[in-house]
Design an enzyme around this catalytic site. Structure first.
Site, PDB file in Angstrom:
ATOM      1  N   LYS A  13       0.831  -1.218   0.000  1.00 55.89           N
ATOM      2  CA  LYS A  13       0.000   0.000   0.000  1.00 55.89           C
ATOM      3  C   LYS A  13       0.859   1.258   0.000  1.00 55.89           C
ATOM      4  O   LYS A  13       0.631   2.187  -0.762  1.00 55.89           O
ATOM      5  CB  LYS A  13      -0.950   0.011   1.213  1.00 55.89           C
ATOM      6  CG  LYS A  13      -1.877  -1.178   1.282  1.00 55.89           C
ATOM      7  CD  LYS A  13      -2.814  -1.113   2.465  1.00 55.89           C
ATOM      8  CE  LYS A  13      -2.118  -1.142   3.814  1.00 55.89           C
ATOM      9  NZ  LYS A  13      -1.374  -2.398   4.074  1.00 55.89           N
ATOM     10  N   ARG A  88      -9.738   0.627   8.673  1.00 60.35           N
ATOM     11  CA  ARG A  88      -9.253  -0.710   9.024  1.00 60.35           C
ATOM     12  C   ARG A  88     -10.276  -1.509   9.819  1.00 60.35           C
ATOM     13  O   ARG A  88     -10.007  -2.656  10.163  1.00 60.35           O
ATOM     14  CB  ARG A  88      -7.994  -0.549   9.886  1.00 60.35           C
ATOM     15  CG  ARG A  88      -6.706  -0.943   9.168  1.00 60.35           C
ATOM     16  CD  ARG A  88      -5.593  -0.567  10.087  1.00 60.35           C
ATOM     17  NE  ARG A  88      -4.390  -1.296   9.955  1.00 60.35           N
ATOM     18  CZ  ARG A  88      -3.274  -0.780   9.430  1.00 60.35           C
ATOM     19  NH1 ARG A  88      -3.273   0.426   8.911  1.00 60.35           N
ATOM     20  NH2 ARG A  88      -2.170  -1.478   9.436  1.00 60.35           N
ATOM     21  N   ARG A 127      11.541  -5.354   5.014  1.00 61.89           N
ATOM     22  CA  ARG A 127      11.240  -3.933   4.739  1.00 61.89           C
ATOM     23  C   ARG A 127      12.202  -3.014   5.502  1.00 61.89           C
ATOM     24  O   ARG A 127      12.550  -3.245   6.646  1.00 61.89           O
ATOM     25  CB  ARG A 127       9.808  -3.619   5.174  1.00 61.89           C
ATOM     26  CG  ARG A 127       9.505  -2.128   5.147  1.00 61.89           C
ATOM     27  CD  ARG A 127       8.032  -1.857   5.095  1.00 61.89           C
ATOM     28  NE  ARG A 127       7.299  -2.299   6.262  1.00 61.89           N
ATOM     29  CZ  ARG A 127       5.972  -2.243   6.355  1.00 61.89           C
ATOM     30  NH1 ARG A 127       5.238  -1.769   5.370  1.00 61.89           N
ATOM     31  NH2 ARG A 127       5.362  -2.661   7.449  1.00 61.89           N
ATOM     32  N   ARG A 160      11.366  -1.159  11.017  1.00 65.48           N
ATOM     33  CA  ARG A 160      10.293  -0.825  11.969  1.00 65.48           C
ATOM     34  C   ARG A 160      10.224  -1.897  13.051  1.00 65.48           C
ATOM     35  O   ARG A 160      10.317  -3.086  12.744  1.00 65.48           O
ATOM     36  CB  ARG A 160       8.953  -0.759  11.232  1.00 65.48           C
ATOM     37  CG  ARG A 160       8.697   0.569  10.586  1.00 65.48           C
ATOM     38  CD  ARG A 160       7.500   0.549   9.658  1.00 65.48           C
ATOM     39  NE  ARG A 160       6.285  -0.045  10.218  1.00 65.48           N
ATOM     40  CZ  ARG A 160       5.114  -0.089   9.577  1.00 65.48           C
ATOM     41  NH1 ARG A 160       4.999   0.426   8.367  1.00 65.48           N
ATOM     42  NH2 ARG A 160       4.057  -0.626  10.135  1.00 65.48           N
ATOM     43  N   ARG A 171      -0.132  -8.827  13.588  1.00 61.04           N
ATOM     44  CA  ARG A 171      -0.751  -7.829  12.699  1.00 61.04           C
ATOM     45  C   ARG A 171      -1.541  -8.510  11.589  1.00 61.04           C
ATOM     46  O   ARG A 171      -2.595  -8.027  11.189  1.00 61.04           O
ATOM     47  CB  ARG A 171       0.330  -6.905  12.125  1.00 61.04           C
ATOM     48  CG  ARG A 171       0.859  -5.936  13.181  1.00 61.04           C
ATOM     49  CD  ARG A 171       2.175  -5.324  12.783  1.00 61.04           C
ATOM     50  NE  ARG A 171       2.090  -4.548  11.561  1.00 61.04           N
ATOM     51  CZ  ARG A 171       3.106  -4.391  10.706  1.00 61.04           C
ATOM     52  NH1 ARG A 171       4.267  -4.960  10.949  1.00 61.04           N
ATOM     53  NH2 ARG A 171       2.954  -3.661   9.648  1.00 61.04           N
TER      54      ARG A 171
HETATM   55  P1  ADP Z   1       2.230  -1.816   3.222  1.00 62.33           P
HETATM   56  O1  ADP Z   1       2.236  -0.310   3.166  1.00 62.33           O
HETATM   57  O2  ADP Z   1       1.004  -2.421   2.563  1.00 62.33           O
HETATM   58  O3  ADP Z   1       2.446  -2.361   4.601  1.00 62.33           O
HETATM   59  P2  ADP Z   1       4.784  -1.588   1.792  1.00 62.33           P
HETATM   60  O4  ADP Z   1       4.451  -0.750   0.609  1.00 62.33           O
HETATM   61  O5  ADP Z   1       5.526  -0.959   2.903  1.00 62.33           O
HETATM   62  O6  ADP Z   1       3.441  -2.344   2.343  1.00 62.33           O
HETATM   63  O7  ADP Z   1       5.565  -2.866   1.238  1.00 62.33           O
HETATM   64  C1  ADP Z   1       6.072  -3.872   2.133  1.00 62.33           C
HETATM   65  C2  ADP Z   1       7.462  -4.311   1.679  1.00 62.33           C
HETATM   66  O8  ADP Z   1       7.365  -5.006   0.444  1.00 62.33           O
HETATM   67  C3  ADP Z   1       8.424  -3.154   1.423  1.00 62.33           C
HETATM   68  O9  ADP Z   1       9.704  -3.554   1.827  1.00 62.33           O
HETATM   69  C4  ADP Z   1       8.360  -2.925  -0.098  1.00 62.33           C
HETATM   70  O10 ADP Z   1       9.580  -2.401  -0.622  1.00 62.33           O
HETATM   71  C5  ADP Z   1       8.094  -4.341  -0.596  1.00 62.33           C
HETATM   72  N1  ADP Z   1       7.207  -4.372  -1.777  1.00 62.33           N
HETATM   73  C6  ADP Z   1       6.120  -3.588  -2.026  1.00 62.33           C
HETATM   74  N2  ADP Z   1       5.526  -3.936  -3.184  1.00 62.33           N
HETATM   75  C7  ADP Z   1       6.246  -4.986  -3.685  1.00 62.33           C
HETATM   76  C8  ADP Z   1       6.136  -5.811  -4.868  1.00 62.33           C
HETATM   77  N3  ADP Z   1       5.149  -5.625  -5.746  1.00 62.33           N
HETATM   78  N4  ADP Z   1       7.050  -6.773  -5.040  1.00 62.33           N
HETATM   79  C9  ADP Z   1       8.043  -6.979  -4.133  1.00 62.33           C
HETATM   80  N5  ADP Z   1       8.215  -6.249  -3.016  1.00 62.33           N
HETATM   81  C10 ADP Z   1       7.323  -5.265  -2.779  1.00 62.33           C
HETATM   82  P1  AMP Z   2       0.774   0.597   9.058  1.00 61.56           P
HETATM   83  O1  AMP Z   2       1.877   1.587   8.893  1.00 61.56           O
HETATM   84  O2  AMP Z   2      -0.426   0.910   8.209  1.00 61.56           O
HETATM   85  O3  AMP Z   2       1.233  -0.832   8.903  1.00 61.56           O
HETATM   86  O4  AMP Z   2       0.263   0.749  10.562  1.00 61.56           O
HETATM   87  C1  AMP Z   2       1.109   0.500  11.666  1.00 61.56           C
HETATM   88  C2  AMP Z   2       0.293   0.406  12.953  1.00 61.56           C
HETATM   89  O5  AMP Z   2      -0.373   1.664  13.212  1.00 61.56           O
HETATM   90  C3  AMP Z   2      -0.824  -0.635  12.961  1.00 61.56           C
HETATM   91  O6  AMP Z   2      -0.357  -1.934  13.296  1.00 61.56           O
HETATM   92  C4  AMP Z   2      -1.768  -0.066  14.035  1.00 61.56           C
HETATM   93  O7  AMP Z   2      -1.261  -0.292  15.340  1.00 61.56           O
HETATM   94  C5  AMP Z   2      -1.665   1.444  13.771  1.00 61.56           C
HETATM   95  N1  AMP Z   2      -2.679   1.896  12.788  1.00 61.56           N
HETATM   96  C6  AMP Z   2      -2.437   2.415  11.547  1.00 61.56           C
HETATM   97  N2  AMP Z   2      -3.584   2.720  10.925  1.00 61.56           N
HETATM   98  C7  AMP Z   2      -4.584   2.394  11.783  1.00 61.56           C
HETATM   99  C8  AMP Z   2      -6.008   2.453  11.715  1.00 61.56           C
HETATM  100  N3  AMP Z   2      -6.643   2.912  10.622  1.00 61.56           N
HETATM  101  N4  AMP Z   2      -6.712   2.034  12.802  1.00 61.56           N
HETATM  102  C9  AMP Z   2      -6.089   1.582  13.895  1.00 61.56           C
HETATM  103  N5  AMP Z   2      -4.766   1.469  14.028  1.00 61.56           N
HETATM  104  C10 AMP Z   2      -4.009   1.876  12.984  1.00 61.56           C
END
Ligand code: ADP
Ligand code: AMP
Length: 213
Positions: A13, A88, A127, A160, A171
């Site tokens: 995302k 969410r 990541r 992270r 999660r």
């Molecule tokens: P989210 O925001 O949904 O938690 P991220 O965008 O942070 O996910 O992506 C999670 C990890 O996967 C990051 O390290 C990112 O660089 C990697 N990633 C994202 N999209 C792809 C893809 N299409 N193929 C391989 N790795 C990806």
């Molecule tokens: P994310 O960066 O989207 O993976 O979110 C990291 C953490 O932030 C999650 O595991 C939750 O603890 C909190 N969080 C982010 N967005 C929300 C949401 N919309 N509602 C509740 N908790 C959230």
């Protein structure tokens, strides 16, 4: 363009969000980023949110809905926005619908980024994020040019805390129980598009753009 990016943690995302906001010139509203910044700055919100984020649980709806409402009321979101990581829970989705109605707006589309659990685990544990600008990398799939250094701003890359393997499992479970029901919610509204998020970053982006156009 008013877009919601839906999908489990690690689906991509944030990665797709960065590309989409650049293309459509709309603000990227990531509740995860807002909460992490609040925790770092030790604001009142940050102090309340910290324990939930660390445990991989959701922050209470009331706290998150408030910050999103405030953010969407700002001038730069008037002609569009991209929501990443919100809503969410069904309660958050209903609150979003209600505030958009109040502002005379509606969502253009909800993009559901679909990826299998095995791939999610590998993506989350590999990541790395820039401490300064928040750009996202992956040690294997999307590495920076220089190890641990952000290509965009030269900042330091870190892992992270909630990307540790035990928290990742929690999660993913929270996602299945509390967030996945939103797929049916938006399907019913006829605004859901499911993209195969296991493809390469560029292909996922191309599919989303094709749908939006
Ligand atoms: P989210 O925001 O949904 O938690 P991220 O965008 O942070 O996910 O992506 C999670 C990890 O996967 C990051 O390290 C990112 O660089 C990697 N990633 C994202 N999209 C792809 C893809 N299409 N193929 C391989 N790795 C990806
Ligand atoms: P994310 O960066 O989207 O993976 O979110 C990291 C953490 O932030 C999650 O595991 C939750 O603890 C909190 N969080 C982010 N967005 C929300 C949401 N919309 N509602 C509740 N908790 C959230």
């Amino acid at each position: 363009m008013r877009i919601v990016l839906l999908g489990p943690p690690g689906a991509g995302k944030g990665t797709q969000g960065e590309l989409l906001v650049k293309k459509y010139k709309i603000p990227h509203v990531s509740t995860g980023d807002i909460l992490r910044a609040a925790i770092k700055e030790e604001t009142e919100l940050g102090q309340k949110a910290k324990v939930y984020v660390e445990r991989g649980e959701l922050v209470p709806d009331g706290l998150v809905v408030g910050i999103v409402k405030e953010r969407l009321a700002r001038e730069d979101a008037a002609s569009g926005f991209l929501l990443d990581g919100f809503p969410r829970t069904p309660a958050q989705a209903e609150a979003l619908d209600a505030s958009l109605r109040e502002m005379g707006m509606q969502l253009t589309a909800v993009i559901n980024v679909d990826v299998d659990t095995e791939i999610l685990l590998e993506r989350l544990t590999g990541r790395r994020v820039c401490r300064d600008c928040g750009a996202t990398y992956h040690i294997k799939f999307n590495p920076p040019t220089v190890r641990c250094v952000c290509d965009k701003c030269g900042g330091e890359l870190y892992q992270r805390e909630d990307d540790a393997a035990e928290t990742v499992r929690q999660r993913l479970e929270v996602y299945r129980k509390q967030t996945e029901p939103l797929i049916a919610y938006y399907k019913e509204q006829n605004i859901l598009y499911t993209v195969d998020g296991s493809q390469e970053i560029e292909q996922v982006f191309a599919d989303i753009i094709e749908f939006l156009q």
